[in-house]
Write an enzyme that holds these catalytic residues in place. Structure first.
Site, PDB file in Angstrom:
ATOM      1  N   ASP A  54      -1.005  -5.258   5.951  1.00 42.78           N
ATOM      2  CA  ASP A  54      -1.988  -6.092   5.245  1.00 42.78           C
ATOM      3  C   ASP A  54      -1.654  -6.182   3.763  1.00 42.78           C
ATOM      4  O   ASP A  54      -0.965  -5.329   3.208  1.00 42.78           O
ATOM      5  CB  ASP A  54      -3.384  -5.476   5.377  1.00 42.78           C
ATOM      6  CG  ASP A  54      -3.439  -4.070   4.789  1.00 42.78           C
ATOM      7  OD1 ASP A  54      -2.515  -3.279   5.091  1.00 42.78           O
ATOM      8  OD2 ASP A  54      -4.370  -3.762   4.017  1.00 42.78           O
ATOM      9  N   GLU A  55      -2.183  -7.187   3.118  1.00 42.17           N
ATOM     10  CA  GLU A  55      -2.178  -7.325   1.662  1.00 42.17           C
ATOM     11  C   GLU A  55      -0.817  -7.021   1.034  1.00 42.17           C
ATOM     12  O   GLU A  55      -0.742  -6.372  -0.005  1.00 42.17           O
ATOM     13  CB  GLU A  55      -3.247  -6.409   1.044  1.00 42.17           C
ATOM     14  CG  GLU A  55      -4.647  -6.799   1.463  1.00 42.17           C
ATOM     15  CD  GLU A  55      -5.727  -5.827   0.966  1.00 42.17           C
ATOM     16  OE1 GLU A  55      -6.810  -6.311   0.642  1.00 42.17           O
ATOM     17  OE2 GLU A  55      -5.495  -4.617   0.934  1.00 42.17           O
ATOM     18  N   ALA A  56       0.244  -7.520   1.669  1.00 41.93           N
ATOM     19  CA  ALA A  56       1.584  -7.295   1.114  1.00 41.93           C
ATOM     20  C   ALA A  56       1.887  -8.381   0.073  1.00 41.93           C
ATOM     21  O   ALA A  56       2.904  -9.066   0.144  1.00 41.93           O
ATOM     22  CB  ALA A  56       2.619  -7.291   2.238  1.00 41.93           C
ATOM     23  N   HIS A  57       0.997  -8.508  -0.903  1.00 43.70           N
ATOM     24  CA  HIS A  57       1.128  -9.584  -1.893  1.00 43.70           C
ATOM     25  C   HIS A  57       2.333  -9.388  -2.796  1.00 43.70           C
ATOM     26  O   HIS A  57       2.778 -10.320  -3.452  1.00 43.70           O
ATOM     27  CB  HIS A  57      -0.139  -9.690  -2.733  1.00 43.70           C
ATOM     28  CG  HIS A  57      -1.400  -9.753  -1.921  1.00 43.70           C
ATOM     29  ND1 HIS A  57      -1.513 -10.555  -0.789  1.00 43.70           N
ATOM     30  CD2 HIS A  57      -2.579  -9.108  -2.051  1.00 43.70           C
ATOM     31  CE1 HIS A  57      -2.728 -10.381  -0.278  1.00 43.70           C
ATOM     32  NE2 HIS A  57      -3.376  -9.509  -1.018  1.00 43.70           N
ATOM     33  N   HIS A  81       0.824  -1.222   0.000  1.00 44.00           N
ATOM     34  CA  HIS A  81       0.000   0.000   0.000  1.00 44.00           C
ATOM     35  C   HIS A  81       0.852   1.264   0.000  1.00 44.00           C
ATOM     36  O   HIS A  81       0.527   2.237   0.686  1.00 44.00           O
ATOM     37  CB  HIS A  81      -0.957  -0.002   1.202  1.00 44.00           C
ATOM     38  CG  HIS A  81      -2.016  -1.060   1.136  1.00 44.00           C
ATOM     39  ND1 HIS A  81      -3.204  -0.907   0.457  1.00 44.00           N
ATOM     40  CD2 HIS A  81      -2.052  -2.326   1.651  1.00 44.00           C
ATOM     41  CE1 HIS A  81      -3.935  -2.008   0.566  1.00 44.00           C
ATOM     42  NE2 HIS A  81      -3.262  -2.887   1.282  1.00 44.00           N
TER      43      HIS A  81
END
Ligand code: TNX
Length: 514
Positions: free
Chosen positions: A327-330, A264
Site C-alpha cells: 500500500d501507499e508506495a507513493h 513503509h
C-alpha cells in the site's frame, strides 16, 4: 408453545424469533439466538438446561482441548468443577461435544439435562462453544463465583459461516503491543468467531519481528522509543511469535504476518542503509506521515532482503497466508512498483504460502494467485476488478466502514478520520458481496477489520476502538441474514458481558445498552 407457533417462529427472521423466545423459557434465560454473530437457524423450544455443580463436559479425545477450554471459561463465574470426561453417566447433567460427519458448521441442542454440540471438526465445536457462552447469563463472564441460576434456553441452533475468512488486524509497528496484550485481544475477538488475526509487523517507525539473517532490523529499529511520538517500542522474538501462533491456534485463530513492502520501510532502511538507492541511512521517524519511503527496486540486495524475510516469516507461519503490504508506495515509481511485485509476489509461493497484500498489488499480473485486501473507500477499483477476472481473491476492509481506527464521531478522543467517521450503524451497513462493483461474491473470501495504532497505545485504547464495531464486521463475515434491528438489540444485551470482562467498549448512543 403450540406446535404451529413453533413452526411459525422457526420460519420468521431472527429478531422476532429471539424476542419471542422468553415466552416459553424461564424469565432469566437468554433468548436462544441472542448471539453475535447471528446464528443461521434458531429453533427455540423445550425446557431450559441448567448448569449445576454436578455438570460434566463430555468429549472424545480429538475435542479434549476445546472441552477443557470450555471448562476453564465457565469455572471462574460458576465456581463449578466441570471436568472433561470421555463418557458421562446417563444420570449426570452433561455438555456433550461430539464429532461426526455430516454437520455443516455446528449444531447445538439444549434440553433439560443435556446440551449437545455436534460438528465435523474441532473448529466447529469451538464455534459452538462460543455460542453456548453467550447463551448463559451475562454473569458467566464475571471473574469470581456468582450466585446465579445458570440456565440455557431449550431448543436447537444450526449454524455455519458465510465466509471462510473473518479477520481482525492489529498494527504492532506504530505502537508495539506486548504478547500478553495480543493474547487478550485474541480471546476477545475469538468470541465473535473471528478466525484470522493479521499482525502488521513492520512500518516506517519500527520493525517488530526478529529476523535472524538481518538482525539489525530489531536491534536498531525494534527498541524503546520507536513507537509513534517516541512512545513505547519493542519487538517479538521468534519464540514470542511461535508462542502467539500456538495460543491463537488453540482458539482457532490463524495469525497472518505482514511485512509491508516496498513502501513503509523507513525502519528497515535506518537499520540497513543499503536498502536505499543512495546507500545513506535515513533518520529514524516516529511521526505519522505515510508514503515517503521505498525499497530501492533496482538493487539486487532488495530482493535478497525480501526473500530472506519472507523465508523466515513463512517458517514461523502455520496458516496459508503471508501479507507483503504493497500500500501507499507513493515513493516508488509505478513501473518500479510493478517490477517489484512481479518478483516478490512469487517468492511467497516459493516458500509454500499464498501471497496476500493491500489491493494495490492487483496492478501486478502476479497477483492473479494472490489475495488482495480492499481498503478503499470508493465503490469500485479498475485494477482490482481486472485482477479478479484472472483469479485474484479478495478480503473486504473498506476503510470508511471496516477501519477500527476511524473515530466514531468528531468527539472520539482516539483514532483518525481520513476515511470517515464510523458509528456502529456504518460499520454494520454494507455487504461484502456487493461492496465493490465488479468484484462478485464468488471472488470474496471474507472480511477484515483493521486497527492501525498511530493513536492507540494501550489495550484499553484498542478495546475502545474495536468494540462494538469489531462484532459488526464479524457478523457481516459470518451470518446468513442481515438485520440492523436484530444486531442492535443483540449488541445492547452484550454490554453487560463486556462490563464483566473489564473490556473498555464505546457506549454508542445508537445502541440501547442494557
Ligand atoms: C492508511 S490503510 C494506511 C496505514 C495507516 C492508516 C491509518 C493502509 C493500507 N495504509 O499506513 O496506518 O491509513 O488509518
Amino acid at each position: 408453545m403450540g406446535h404451529r407457533l413453533a413452526v411459525l417462529l422457526a420460519a420468521v427472521s431472527l429478531p422476532l424469533a429471539a424476542s419471542a423466545a422468553p415466552a416459553q423459557a424461564a424469565p432469566s434465560t437468554v433468548p436462544l439466538g441472542n448471539v453475535i454473530p447471528a446464528p443461521v437457524e434458531v429453533h427455540p423450544g423445550g425446557a431450559p438446561f441448567r448448569l449445576t455443580p454436578r455438570t460434566v463436559i463430555e468429549a472424545p479425545p480429538a475435542a479434549r482441548t476445546v472441552a477443557d477450554r470450555l471448562g476453564e471459561a465457565l469455572k471462574p463465574a460458576t465456581g463449578f468443577r466441570l471436568p472433561t470426561v470421555g463418557r458421562a453417566s446417563s444420570r449426570t447433567p452433561v455438555i456433550a461435544l461430539s464429532l461426526g460427519p455430516g454437520v455443516k458448521g455446528y449444531r447445538l441442542t439444549s434440553t433439560r439435562d443435556r446440551i449437545t454440540i455436534r460438528a465435523a471438526t474441532a473448529e466447529g465445536l469451538f464455534d459452538g462453544v462460543q455460542t453456548l457462552r453467550q447463551l448463559l447469563p451475562a454473569a458467566i463472564d464475571a471473574r469470581t463465583p456468582q450466585k446465579v441460576d445458570w440456565a440455557v434456553a431449550g431448543g436447537t441452533i444450526a449454524d455455519y459461516p458465510k465466509y471462510a475468512y473473518r479477520g481482525a488486524m492489529l498494527d504492532e509497528a506504530r505502537h508495539f503491543h506486548t504478547p500478553d496484550e495480543v493474547k487478550q485481544y485474541i480471546d476477545e475477538i475469538a468470541r465473535f468467531k473471528v478466525n484470522y488475526l493479521h499482525l502488521h509487523l513492520a512500518d516506517d517507525q519500527g520493525w517488530r519481528i526478529q529476523i535472524d539473517s538481518w538482525p539489525k532490523l530489531t536491534q536498531v529499529s525494534g527498541g524503546a522509543g520507536t513507537g509513534v511520538d517516541g512512545v513505547g517500542g519493542g519487538f517479538l522474538t521468534k519464540a514470542d511469535y511461535r508462542d502467539l501462533v500456538r495460543y491463537a491456534a488453540a482458539r482457532y485463530v490463524t495469525i497472518v504476518p505482514e511485512i509491508d513492502m516496498p513502501g513503509h520501510v523507513n525502519a528497515a532502511q535506518v537499520a540497513y542503509p543499503e536498502l536505499t538507492c543512495d546507500g545513506v541511512a535515513p533518520p529514524p521517524r516516529t511521526d505519522t506521515e505515510v508514503g515517503y519511503s521505498s525499497l530501492c527496486t533496482s538493487k539486487e540486495v532488495t530482493y535478497r532482503f525480501a526473500e530472506d524475510v519472507i523465508r523466515e516469516v513463512a517458517a514461523l507461519t502455520g496458516g496459508p497466508y503471508i501479507h507483503i503490504g504493497g500500500d501507499e508506495a507513493h515513493a516508488t515509481a509505478p513501473a518500479d512498483y510493478l517490477a517489484f511485485e512481479q518478483r516478490v509476489l512469487p517468492l511467497v509461493a516459493k516458500y509454500g504460502k499464498i501471497a496476500y497484500g493491500w489491493h494495490q498489488i492487483a496492478q501486478a499480473p502476479a497477483a492473479s494467485k494472490a489475495v488482495a485486501q480492499f481498503w478503499g473507500t470508493d465503490d469500485t477499483d479498475a485494477d482490482l476488478v481486472a485482477a479478479v477476472k484472472t483469479g485474484t481473491r479478495v478480503v473486504m476492509s473498506p476503510a470508511n466502514q471496516a477501519y477500527l481506527d476511524m473515530k466514531y464521531t468528531e468527539d472520539t478522543p482516539l483514532g483518525q478520520d481520513w476515511a470517515a467517521l464510523i458509528e456502529v450503524h456504518d460499520a454494520y451497513g454494507w455487504d461484502p458481496a456487493t461492496r465493490v462493483a465488479g468484484v462478485p461474491a464468488s471472488a470474496v473470501i471474507g472480511v477484515e477489520a483493521p486497527l492501525w495504532s498511530e493513536t492507540l497505545r494501550s489495550l484499553a485504547d484498542i478495546e475502545y476502538m474495536a468494540f462494538p464495531r469489531l462484532p459488526a464486521i464479524a457478523e457481516l463475515g459470518w451470518s446468513a441474514t442481515y438485520s440492523w434491528d436484530s444486531f442492535r438489540a443483540r449488541l445492547g444485551s452484550y454490554g453487560p458481558r463486556w462490563d464483566r470482562q473489564g473490556v473498555n467498549f464505546y457506549r454508542s448512543p445508537q445502541i440501547d445498552w442494557s
